[in-house]
Scaffold this motif. Structure first.
Motif, short mmCIF file in Angstrom:
data_model
loop_
_atom_site.label_atom_id
_atom_site.label_comp_id
_atom_site.label_asym_id
_atom_site.label_seq_id
_atom_site.Cartn_x
_atom_site.Cartn_y
_atom_site.Cartn_z
N ILE A 77 1.12 -1.25 0.28
CA ILE A 77 -0.13 0.00 -0.12
C ILE A 77 0.76 1.30 0.03
N LEU A 78 1.50 1.27 0.50
CA LEU A 78 2.94 2.51 1.00
C LEU A 78 3.58 2.71 -0.92
N ALA A 79 3.41 1.65 -0.37
CA ALA A 79 4.46 1.47 -2.21
C ALA A 79 3.49 2.24 -3.34
N ASP A 80 2.01 2.01 -2.92
CA ASP A 80 1.19 1.77 -4.57
C ASP A 80 1.44 3.92 -4.02
N MET A 81 1.36 3.98 -3.10
CA MET A 81 1.70 5.62 -2.31
C MET A 81 2.55 6.66 -3.04
N TYR A 82 3.75 5.93 -2.89
CA TYR A 82 4.99 6.33 -3.77
C TYR A 82 4.45 6.33 -5.07
N SER A 83 3.68 5.76 -5.76
CA SER A 83 3.90 4.95 -7.03
C SER A 83 2.53 6.69 -7.33
N ASP A 84 1.74 6.97 -6.38
CA ASP A 84 0.61 7.43 -7.05
C ASP A 84 1.39 9.06 -6.83
N MET A 85 1.87 9.29 -6.31
CA MET A 85 2.96 11.13 -5.96
C MET A 85 2.97 10.94 -7.40
N LEU A 86 3.89 10.09 -8.17
CA LEU A 86 5.05 10.64 -8.62
C LEU A 86 3.83 10.27 -10.14
N ASN A 87 2.88 9.55 -10.27
CA ASN A 87 2.23 9.11 -11.47
C ASN A 87 2.97 9.73 -12.85
N CYS A 88 4.04 8.97 -12.62
CA CYS A 88 4.47 8.87 -14.06
C CYS A 88 3.82 7.63 -15.11
N LYS A 137 6.41 -1.76 -5.87
CA LYS A 137 5.50 -2.52 -5.01
C LYS A 137 6.17 -3.58 -4.66
N ILE A 138 6.25 -4.18 -5.87
CA ILE A 138 7.47 -5.57 -5.89
C ILE A 138 8.61 -5.79 -5.15
N TRP A 139 8.90 -4.11 -5.00
CA TRP A 139 10.49 -3.86 -4.67
C TRP A 139 10.68 -3.71 -2.50
N PHE A 140 9.31 -2.68 -2.45
CA PHE A 140 8.80 -2.53 -1.43
C PHE A 140 8.85 -4.09 -0.40
N VAL A 141 8.46 -5.32 -0.95
CA VAL A 141 7.60 -5.91 -0.89
C VAL A 141 8.57 -7.25 -0.23
N LEU A 142 9.70 -7.31 -1.24
CA LEU A 142 10.53 -7.67 -1.11
C LEU A 142 11.50 -7.79 -0.38
N ARG A 143 11.94 -5.81 -0.21
CA ARG A 143 12.62 -6.46 1.06
C ARG A 143 11.77 -5.62 2.01
N CYS A 170 11.65 3.84 -13.47
CA CYS A 170 10.36 3.49 -13.23
C CYS A 170 10.82 2.17 -14.41
N THR A 171 11.74 2.72 -15.38
CA THR A 171 11.51 1.10 -16.65
C THR A 171 12.64 0.39 -15.39
N GLU A 172 14.17 0.43 -15.22
CA GLU A 172 14.66 0.29 -14.61
C GLU A 172 14.76 -0.93 -13.58
N LEU A 173 13.85 -0.27 -12.56
CA LEU A 173 13.27 -0.76 -11.61
C LEU A 173 12.50 -2.29 -11.65
N GLU A 174 12.19 -2.29 -12.46
CA GLU A 174 10.70 -3.16 -13.07
C GLU A 174 12.19 -4.16 -13.13
N THR A 175 12.98 -3.52 -15.04
CA THR A 175 14.23 -4.40 -15.05
C THR A 175 14.76 -5.75 -13.81
N ILE A 176 15.21 -5.01 -12.47
CA ILE A 176 15.98 -5.39 -11.82
C ILE A 176 14.76 -6.19 -10.75
N VAL A 177 14.01 -5.54 -10.29
CA VAL A 177 13.28 -6.78 -9.19
C VAL A 177 12.97 -8.12 -10.08
N LEU A 178 12.82 -7.86 -11.10
CA LEU A 178 12.07 -8.86 -12.07
C LEU A 178 13.59 -10.10 -11.95
#
Lengths: 508, 508
Positions: B89-100, B384-390, B136-144
């Motif tokens: 939920i916290l990660a989605d709040m950051y995501s919504d803050m940026l809305n990139c 959110k994947i990053w936040f959860v994994l960590r 946004c692009t790079e974090l997706e590659t990294i967490v996957l």
């Protein structure tokens, strides 16, 4: 993380969001990072042990934020400024709290049992299916009806009759699902005439769809996925397509054994061109071609009556889509699609046997959104539309749109004040200005080369972000206004920067 | 709503979320509303004037929450308990803050200019494209990549080589895009042999895909969209498909002029069956059939080494997908898909001309996710994947999975304690128990009828939520465990309720 830690971290995150918007103006819109920067900063693997939220927050500030392009910045003039708002963020928090997966599934999947179902149990069936996410399903139907009325869509598109609206992820997805519905409508017709499965497959290889140069990529992607042919209709001088041209292309294709089945026309292309819906509707009159109206960006402006004339002829189209997430203060994703007859969309996307679909899903009491889209589940996306419509009211949304249009006009007049440097590339409409740098006796570079240089240099400052396009071989800079944080000052500063860079480039 | 009002409302919403999770146990999992309830409660149109947030909050409590099915409830045992968590939920709040909007577009769309591009400017091109949403692009590659390592996927699927991962909306979408990639790979081959466009269209009508009864709907939907044929492979006694059957079906289809091109095999079906990847890989050895492994639900369990053997043979598959949003504490949507060779996916979904794609996008420096999925944009879902994994670490995630499995086993043994009432319908694996009500001399009803009645009555109590399926004509109740809030007490109460209802039904 237990509830009390979440409370603490949640409050901190809210304060962080406030700080972000307080400081937004001071951020460079574009980040100063190189491709691959993040990989160097993060470990190669997920941690074995839990990490503290302090560590995550700290990395968010030092590693993620510096690599962010600030789409909410008042200096973001590229693509479309995806305007966010506080109500949309709050709505998503509620959506995340519930995390309900908005699909409906039939609880009665067994043909064995279903064959014995009488009318009474049909009602139970609706309940069973719908009970997965009742509020989520119903609110979507309601707010899309609200929106349809708000932008002046024809009543045929309301859910009360045979139509209805649905939230898709993007306009590309809307193009795809309507193209599939169009194909289904045609195949249904031929199937009713007794064509065999093999004949239908053969026939489907001769289907052909149409769109303008300006909707090229969406139509091409949808056609690739559906495995149908497509043809790009060349645009005229005002970058819109004409019915006459469409008619000629269709006639020609029919003569060559192809079967026209779908056309996408655009209200507000990337260069703001508006195709006349009526003109295209006339061109395909009497054919089986599905008319899809793509108003991805400009659709938001239809909340203002002064733009409503662009919808003339909408009662003759089969589907209409616009991205609320582009210009109407709602976070991605909220591409709002309406169809005149949901049956074809459902036929194309439903994997339920026919006998399970009547009269329940056609009663209009409850829509089954899994048969309206590609994914099966969905987030509670209608909440954010509901929050935004209520927080702003129709009046507030109109103000927001008109403010952006006024700011774009200010920029347009600024460009006109420098006829030695700039020319307008396309008649501006809505909040987008397309311009290019003129060739100049002081420099050997062509207009295209100069425009390209200015575009590069402007983005390299990272203080503003522009995008570009090509209109009839002319390199063009697109300046799109839409952020609620943009003021006259930002417009004037952007213009000043562009004038300075252009003077430098011309002199160099 | 200005920043200070947002701060106030944001804090209130955080407290509301805390209250929700504090009270979660006291909510009936299913709401007491009738289809169409919400329409009666809301106005017919969006308001003309802005409304206060008080009014919205109040309606949220009185009109929405009472119509919600509580997917987070500890008593939700239907479909899959879509486990949420506070970090997501916290990660989605950051995501919504940026809305990139996480798309990359080429800034150089003009073939005119691009033809003149030399190697050096290719690098600029990457930067230009990628600069839309770098983090946004790079974090997706990294967490996957992190996730792939965490679940023991073969190294071929990592982004460093030719593979890579991408977040899709749902497993249905993953099935569709891999089916498209499979078709593209085959068409590329025939195209290289000199087949004309018309010949390729003709050929594509003869393509046929395969899947088990258990993946029926995903495969059927993908095939309908792509306009290819499909065949459902009947399952054996343990509800999994066997390589031998696959081979026979393929041979038969080839003899009839069809061209097999795709098969989806399942690790953990809706009845927990696991198809052997190696067995299927052997069956299609030497053919051009693409092997997709769908581990939508059970994939989460692969964070635990004791389930890793289910991946035997994964190095021979072409793609793999699992829904992190089903069982790994991450909110919808987070369907994680990996492909062994991203080229085919990109070929199937990219609308960029070929010469724009090399060597930039194949360098692996930056992936262009718009060519990996149907929509063009994307939310910052990797956060959110990053936040959860960590937040959980590998250890925490394993604990979460093992806890659910242990609770499911508790339920399983509870069912076994009532051999007079219940029978296990399929060997339980992971955290799902499939059972049915036995026929009984005390009642004229069949096992199917009794199971159906018990299922209905249980859900009618609204205290627990179950789903159902049919396995080889047997009505089956599915009991799926996964919510982090479920305890032994909830399991025992659910069992007690089911025993009581079943006794009543049998006696009636």
């Amino acid at each position: 993380m237990d509830i009390e830690e979440f409370r603490k971290r949640g409050h901190e995150t809210i304060d962080r969001i406030c700080k972000y918007y307080q400081e937004l103006d001071s951020y460079d819109v574009l980040p100063k990072v190189e491709p691959g920067y993040l990989k160097k900063l993060l470990p190669q693997e997920a941690p074995e042990d839990p990490e503290s939220f302090d560590a995550i927050q700290s990395d968010m500030e030092s590693k993620i934020i510096p690599g962010v392009t600030h789409w909410q910045s008042p200096n973001f003039f590229a693509f479309y400024p995806a305007s966010s708002s506080f109500p949309t963020i709050l709505a998503d928090m509620y959506s995340d709290m519930l995390n309900c997966i908005g699909f409906n599934v039939s609880s009665l999947s067994s043909p064995l049992l279903c064959c014995a179902i009488a009318f009474f149990t049909h009602l139970i069936m609706i309940c069973r299916k719908w009970i997965c996410s009742p509020a989520c399903t119903e609110l979507e139907t309601i707010v899309l009806d609200w929106l349809a009325k708000l932008i002046g869509l024809h009543s045929d598109f309301l859910s009360e009759g045979k139509g209805g609206g649905v939230i898709q992820s993007s306009a590309s997805e809307a193009t795809l699902v309507t193209l599939l519905a169009a194909r289904q409508r045609l195949l249904n017709k031929y199937k009713a005439q007794g064509l065999s499965e093999d004949e239908l497959y053969e026939l489907s290889t001769r289907l052909i769809a149409y769109g303008s140069e300006q909707t090229h990529s969406r139509l091409e992607k949808a056609s690739m996925i559906a495995n149908t042919r497509f043809r790009i209709i060349p645009t005229g001088r005002n970058f819109s397509i004409r019915g006459e041209t469409v008619m000629l292309e269709i006639e020609n294709d029919v003569m060559n054994g192809l079967i026209p089945f779908y056309i996408v026309t655009t209200v507000g292309t990337t260069s703001s061109a508006v195709n006349s819906i009526s003109d295209i509707a006339n061109a395909i009159e009497g054919t089986s071609v599905w008319l899809h109206v793509d108003a991805a960006h400009a659709g938001s402006a239809l909340v203002c009556p002064e733009y409503r004339h662009y919808l003339d002829g909408i009662n003759r189209s089969d589907s209409f889509d616009f991205n609320m997430h582009e210009w109407l203060l709602t976070n991605f994703d909220a591409s709002c699609l309406w169809v005149r007859n949901r049956k074809y969309l459902n036929d194309a996307l439903s994997v339920k046997p026919e006998f399970l679909r009547n009269p329940a899903s056609e009663s209009g009491l409850v829509l089954d959104y899994r048969d309206w889209e590609i994914p099966v589940g969905r987030r509670f996306r209608s909440l954010k539309i509901w929050f935004v419509l209520r927080s702003y009211g129709a009046k507030g949304l109109r103000e927001h749109v008109r403010k952006a249009v006024k700011l774009a006009q200010r920029f347009f007049h600024g460009i006109l004040r420098h006829p030695d440097l700039f020319a307008i590339s396309a008649q501006p409409a809505f909040s987008l200005v397309c311009f290019h740098v003129k060739s100049n006796p002081d420099t050997p570079y062509s207009s295209n080369q100069l425009t390209s240089k200015v575009y590069d240099r402007a983005n390299e400052t990272r203080q503003i972000y522009l995008s570009r396009t090509v209109l009839h071989d002319q390199e063009v800079i697109r300046f799109a206004v839409g952020s609620p944080w943009t003021t006259e000052e930002h417009i004037d500063k952007a213009l000043e920067l562009l004038v300075k860079i252009t003077r430098d480039v011309v002199r160099a």
